[in-house]
Write a protein that holds these residues in place. Structure first.
Motif, PDB file in Angstrom:
ATOM      1  N   UNK A   1       9.173   9.953  11.679  1.00 53.25           N
ATOM      2  CA  UNK A   1      10.186  10.881  11.703  1.00 53.25           C
ATOM      3  C   UNK A   1       9.789  12.512  11.471  1.00 53.25           C
ATOM      4  N   UNK A   2       8.958  12.658  10.713  1.00 59.45           N
ATOM      5  CA  UNK A   2       8.138  13.923  10.483  1.00 59.45           C
ATOM      6  C   UNK A   2       7.075  13.865  10.825  1.00 59.45           C
ATOM      7  N   UNK A   3       6.323  14.803  11.686  1.00 59.58           N
ATOM      8  CA  UNK A   3       5.039  14.787  12.206  1.00 59.58           C
ATOM      9  C   UNK A   3       4.493  16.076  12.374  1.00 59.58           C
ATOM     10  N   UNK A   4       3.376  16.279  12.662  1.00 56.08           N
ATOM     11  CA  UNK A   4       2.606  17.701  12.450  1.00 56.08           C
ATOM     12  C   UNK A   4       2.246  17.885  13.933  1.00 56.08           C
ATOM     13  N   UNK A   5       2.637  19.234  14.450  1.00 56.16           N
ATOM     14  CA  UNK A   5       2.220  19.785  15.749  1.00 56.16           C
ATOM     15  C   UNK A   5       1.367  20.890  15.406  1.00 56.16           C
ATOM     16  N   UNK A   6       0.310  21.144  16.406  1.00 59.94           N
ATOM     17  CA  UNK A   6      -0.526  22.236  16.793  1.00 59.94           C
ATOM     18  C   UNK A   6       0.383  22.928  17.812  1.00 59.94           C
TER      19      UNK A   6
ATOM     20  N   UNK B   1       0.804  -1.177  -0.083  1.00 58.09           N
ATOM     21  CA  UNK B   1      -0.085   0.105   0.044  1.00 58.09           C
ATOM     22  C   UNK B   1       0.884   1.295   0.010  1.00 58.09           C
ATOM     23  N   UNK B   2       1.991   1.512   0.769  1.00 60.70           N
ATOM     24  CA  UNK B   2       2.888   2.301   0.806  1.00 60.70           C
ATOM     25  C   UNK B   2       3.646   2.690  -0.363  1.00 60.70           C
ATOM     26  N   UNK B   3       4.051   1.432  -0.992  1.00 58.74           N
ATOM     27  CA  UNK B   3       4.615   1.575  -2.298  1.00 58.74           C
ATOM     28  C   UNK B   3       3.937   2.352  -3.306  1.00 58.74           C
ATOM     29  N   UNK B   4       2.647   2.052  -3.355  1.00 63.15           N
ATOM     30  CA  UNK B   4       1.600   2.429  -4.275  1.00 63.15           C
ATOM     31  C   UNK B   4       0.637   3.448  -3.651  1.00 63.15           C
ATOM     32  N   UNK B   5       1.274   4.178  -2.720  1.00 67.12           N
ATOM     33  CA  UNK B   5       0.241   5.072  -1.914  1.00 67.12           C
ATOM     34  C   UNK B   5      -0.619   5.855  -2.837  1.00 67.12           C
ATOM     35  N   UNK B   6      -0.064   6.256  -4.144  1.00 62.93           N
ATOM     36  CA  UNK B   6      -1.057   7.067  -4.818  1.00 62.93           C
ATOM     37  C   UNK B   6      -2.406   6.287  -5.309  1.00 62.93           C
ATOM     38  N   UNK B   7      -2.396   4.833  -5.317  1.00 65.06           N
ATOM     39  CA  UNK B   7      -3.493   3.924  -5.393  1.00 65.06           C
ATOM     40  C   UNK B   7      -4.335   4.031  -4.153  1.00 65.06           C
TER      41      UNK B   7
ATOM     42  N   UNK C   1       3.107   8.691   4.122  1.00 66.33           N
ATOM     43  CA  UNK C   1       4.021   8.251   5.655  1.00 66.33           C
ATOM     44  C   UNK C   1       5.332   7.507   5.233  1.00 66.33           C
ATOM     45  N   UNK C   2       6.283   7.349   6.294  1.00 70.53           N
ATOM     46  CA  UNK C   2       7.228   6.581   6.253  1.00 70.53           C
ATOM     47  C   UNK C   2       6.988   5.208   6.876  1.00 70.53           C
ATOM     48  N   UNK C   3       7.752   4.245   6.587  1.00 75.33           N
ATOM     49  CA  UNK C   3       7.527   2.952   7.345  1.00 75.33           C
ATOM     50  C   UNK C   3       8.459   2.778   8.517  1.00 75.33           C
ATOM     51  N   UNK C   4       8.485   1.830   9.353  1.00 75.46           N
ATOM     52  CA  UNK C   4       8.831   1.486  10.488  1.00 75.46           C
ATOM     53  C   UNK C   4      10.336   1.742  10.531  1.00 75.46           C
TER      54      UNK C   4
ATOM     55  N   UNK D   1      11.651   4.671   6.118  1.00 76.12           N
ATOM     56  CA  UNK D   1      11.792   4.761   4.737  1.00 76.12           C
ATOM     57  C   UNK D   1      10.750   5.242   3.968  1.00 76.12           C
ATOM     58  N   UNK D   2      10.607   5.937   3.161  1.00 75.94           N
ATOM     59  CA  UNK D   2       9.471   6.106   2.082  1.00 75.94           C
ATOM     60  C   UNK D   2       9.738   5.200   1.015  1.00 75.94           C
ATOM     61  N   UNK D   3       8.989   4.086   0.867  1.00 76.98           N
ATOM     62  CA  UNK D   3       9.297   3.102   0.006  1.00 76.98           C
ATOM     63  C   UNK D   3       8.572   3.369  -1.322  1.00 76.98           C
ATOM     64  N   UNK D   4       7.700   4.503  -1.518  1.00 79.38           N
ATOM     65  CA  UNK D   4       7.422   4.575  -2.868  1.00 79.38           C
ATOM     66  C   UNK D   4       8.469   5.668  -3.472  1.00 79.38           C
ATOM     67  N   UNK D   5       9.001   6.670  -3.022  1.00 79.44           N
ATOM     68  CA  UNK D   5      10.108   7.432  -3.633  1.00 79.44           C
ATOM     69  C   UNK D   5      11.371   6.859  -3.231  1.00 79.44           C
ATOM     70  N   UNK D   6      11.339   5.750  -2.595  1.00 78.65           N
ATOM     71  CA  UNK D   6      12.733   5.159  -2.080  1.00 78.65           C
ATOM     72  C   UNK D   6      13.838   6.035  -1.809  1.00 78.65           C
ATOM     73  N   UNK D   7      13.470   6.531  -0.531  1.00 75.25           N
ATOM     74  CA  UNK D   7      14.448   7.385   0.113  1.00 75.25           C
ATOM     75  C   UNK D   7      14.547   6.868   1.918  1.00 75.25           C
TER      76      UNK D   7
END
Ligand code: ASP
Length: 584
Positions: free
Chosen positions: A229-234, A123-129, A552-555, A558-564
């Motif tokens: 690793x990156x998240x959003x705060x109010x 699902x993460x690899x094809x997140x756009x789907x 999102x990133x995996x555990x 990594x971002x497995x979609x853009x491979x970084x």
């Protein structure tokens, strides 16, 4: 023109209308002489009909449409004989007159349905789907609605949204920094903010009075279901406030979100539990108070009966699970296995069944008489039919294990209703926390947190006992936010750095800018930051924050979609004056 309407819009009122729709082929079915295609876009699904008898050519080409083809159709809205009351467009269908394939699609690697067959990684690899699935998309819609409500509410309360820099100097908030090399300043690095903490304090010195920002924060720490690793705060800060002013202001925000998003009206003030009380009653500092099952101390009641496990333990406490006296051997074994799991860490579990008939059956009958057990039952408020579960050992780890057991029982007994919300404040956290590894005190919240005036003396004798003017917002066992009243004078800030073991030089090098600002009329101030992803997850009923984030990133981070993360070229490294060590 690609479309006159969206796929979620047409209903019985549009019957007879000529319409154009564009979207994706969700699925198609051939039934006798008809072909039905579900056309999907962000707004919904509309059924298209093709009739073999009236238009065989069109119907034959419709039969060639594959899943996720992008098409444009033209047709007439008609009433359906077989109505689907579950969707807004379920009473109509489109008698298709023509269609055009705008783009074809490969067969997607998983089904684009609410319940998909795709595993997480796929699902993460094809997140756009994945994002085409309603179940995921609606989390982003919820997130958007919450962001709008937060901005409107805070703006109405005079908070200004101010952007703070992303390339900064490291601020210690307890985690590791992500760093960015500077090409223009070889050998020097920026850090990505773990939070805009020092900037929002400087905005208070600047006289902005009330600040907020929905902002990305970065922490290089090991990841769990509720961490990215990156998240959003109010992120929020206010001037001329004491603790309760801040709590009141943000109870207002929280109540507004509950009402505008969940339709839940909360009229009562949020209970305030001290850190110490939260640990004592619930075993942790983010108690889930949707159910009671409070922890009871029975150490004294158990003393002197030659049961060494209890006699040698610092902490002997239990919980009472209502109506569980009938638990079978198997169920009790499961609970024992649960507390013995390495991540829970208890050595064993003592149980006492208070049978309906009033007698007791326990795993410690050899050591304790029915009279003894009756005393435990009285202390724990147990009645016939209940099950008492007791853990013993070293305080901190046993308390943690008992808290996990309490939550496990809450889950088993279905006491954690996702539609019930129990917000509360945990207050008076310790200012400092002893770190066994480095053998020194760390700021439990961060070094800018104000200690209670009356505890200052304890710095000299028992620093671990100094209480901080810090607070957390906890909802249903989830820490949604935390903050504090800050130190606003240089002397106290310097004293704090001294206590944390910073040399004067280190403190000046890292925080000179903040202490410098405190010399120019810093107002008393305090604030809070909420985990936006977590709040969305809570309202969406999700255990993980992953699906509240578009990409999102995996555990493993990594971002497995853009491979970084990925390597960079020699030329880039050269430009940055960087050498990469060989990785074994
Ligand atoms: N900056 C703090 C944090 O990220 C929150 C605060 O003290 O306002 O936890």
């Amino acid at each position: 023109m690609y479309r006159t309407h969206t796929c979620g819009e047409l209903n019985i009122k549009h019957i007879g209308a000529n319409v154009k729709l564009s979207g994706w082929v969700q699925r198609s079915r051939d039934l006798g002489g008809m072909t039905f295609v579900d056309l999907r876009d962000r707004y919904g699904i509309t059924q298209l009909v093709f009739n073999m008898e009236t238009d065989p050519d069109l119907c034959k080409s419709a039969r060639k449409l594959g899943r996720e083809f992008v098409i444009q159709v033209e047709g007439v809205v008609a009433e359906r004989s077989n109505k689907n009351k579950n969707i807004p467009t379920g009473e109509i269908e489109i008698i298709t007159k023509s269609f055009q394939v705008l783009n074809s699609s490969l067969t997607p690697p998983f089904t684009i349905e609410s319940h998909t067959d795709g595993g997480d990684e796929l699902r993460m690899k094809y997140r756009y789907l994945d994002l085409r699935r309603e179940a995921v998309r609606k989390n982003l819609e919820l997130r958007h609605q919450m962001a709008i409500q937060i901005r409107n509410y805070l703006s109405g309360e005079n908070f200004l949204e101010v952007e703070t820099p992303v390339l900064i100097k490291s601020t210690p908030e307890g985690a590791r920094d992500f760093v960015v090399p500077s090409r223009m300043n070889p050998g020097q690095f920026y850090a990505l903010p773990q939070s805009p903490q020092t900037f929002k304090q400087l905005l208070m010195v600047a006289g902005l009075d009330r600040y907020f920002q929905i902002v990305k924060c970065f922490r290089d720490e090991d990841l769990r279901a509720d961490r990215q690793p990156e998240f959003t705060q109010i992120d929020c800060e206010m001037s001329f406030v004491g603790r309760d002013d801040v709590l009141d202001a943000f109870e207002g925000l929280s109540n507004h979100l509950f009402k505008s998003i969940k339709g839940v009206e909360i009229t009562e003030k949020y209970p305030k539990l001290s850190y110490e009380e939260a640990l004592r009653r619930f075993g942790n500092d983010k108690p889930d108070t949707r159910f009671e099952m409070e922890i009871v101390d029975i150490k004294e009641l158990t003393a002197g009966k030659n049961f060494n496990v209890f006699d040698s333990a610092e902490y002997v406490r239990g919980i009472c699970a209502e109506g569980c006296a009938e638990y079978s051997r198997k169920q009790l074994d499961e609970l024992t296995d649960f507390v013995k799991k390495p991540q829970i860490g208890a050595k064993g579990l003592v149980y006492v069944k208070y049978n309906e008939a009033g007698s007791f059956k326990s795993s410690v009958d050899k050591f304790f008489s029915p009279d003894d057990l009756q005393k435990w039952a009285d202390a724990m408020g147990a009645r016939p039919g209940d099950l008492m579960l007791i853990l013993a050992g070293e305080t901190e780890s046993t308390r943690r294990a008992l808290s996990e057991l309490r939550l496990e029982m809450g889950r088993r007994l279905e006491l954690m209703d996702p539609d019930v919300f129990r917000p509360l404040w945990v207050v008076d956290f310790p200012l400092l926390e002893w770190d066994e590894e480095t053998k020194r005190y760390h700021a439990m919240h961060h070094p800018f947190t104000r200690p209670y005036e009356e505890d200052l003396e304890l710095f000299k004798t028992d620093p671990g006992k100094v209480r901080a003017m810090a607070y957390d917002l906890v909802i249903n066992g989830v820490e949604i936010g935390g903050g504090s009243i800050r130190i606003h004078n240089e002397d106290l800030q310097q004293q704090m750095f001294d206590n944390l073991g910073f040399t004067r030089e280190e403190a000046a090098k890292q925080f000179g800018f903040l202490m410098g600002a405190f010399r120019y009329g810093a107002p008393p101030h305090g604030g809070i930051a909420f985990g936006f992803d977590r709040w969305v997850a809570l309202f969406a009923g999700l255990d993980s924050i992953r699906d509240t984030i578009a990409f999102p990133k995996n555990n493993a981070g990594r971002d497995v979609m853009i491979d970084t993360p990925s390597t960079i070229s020699e030329a880039q490294l050269d430009e940055l004056f960087l050498d990469v060590r060989k990785i074994e």
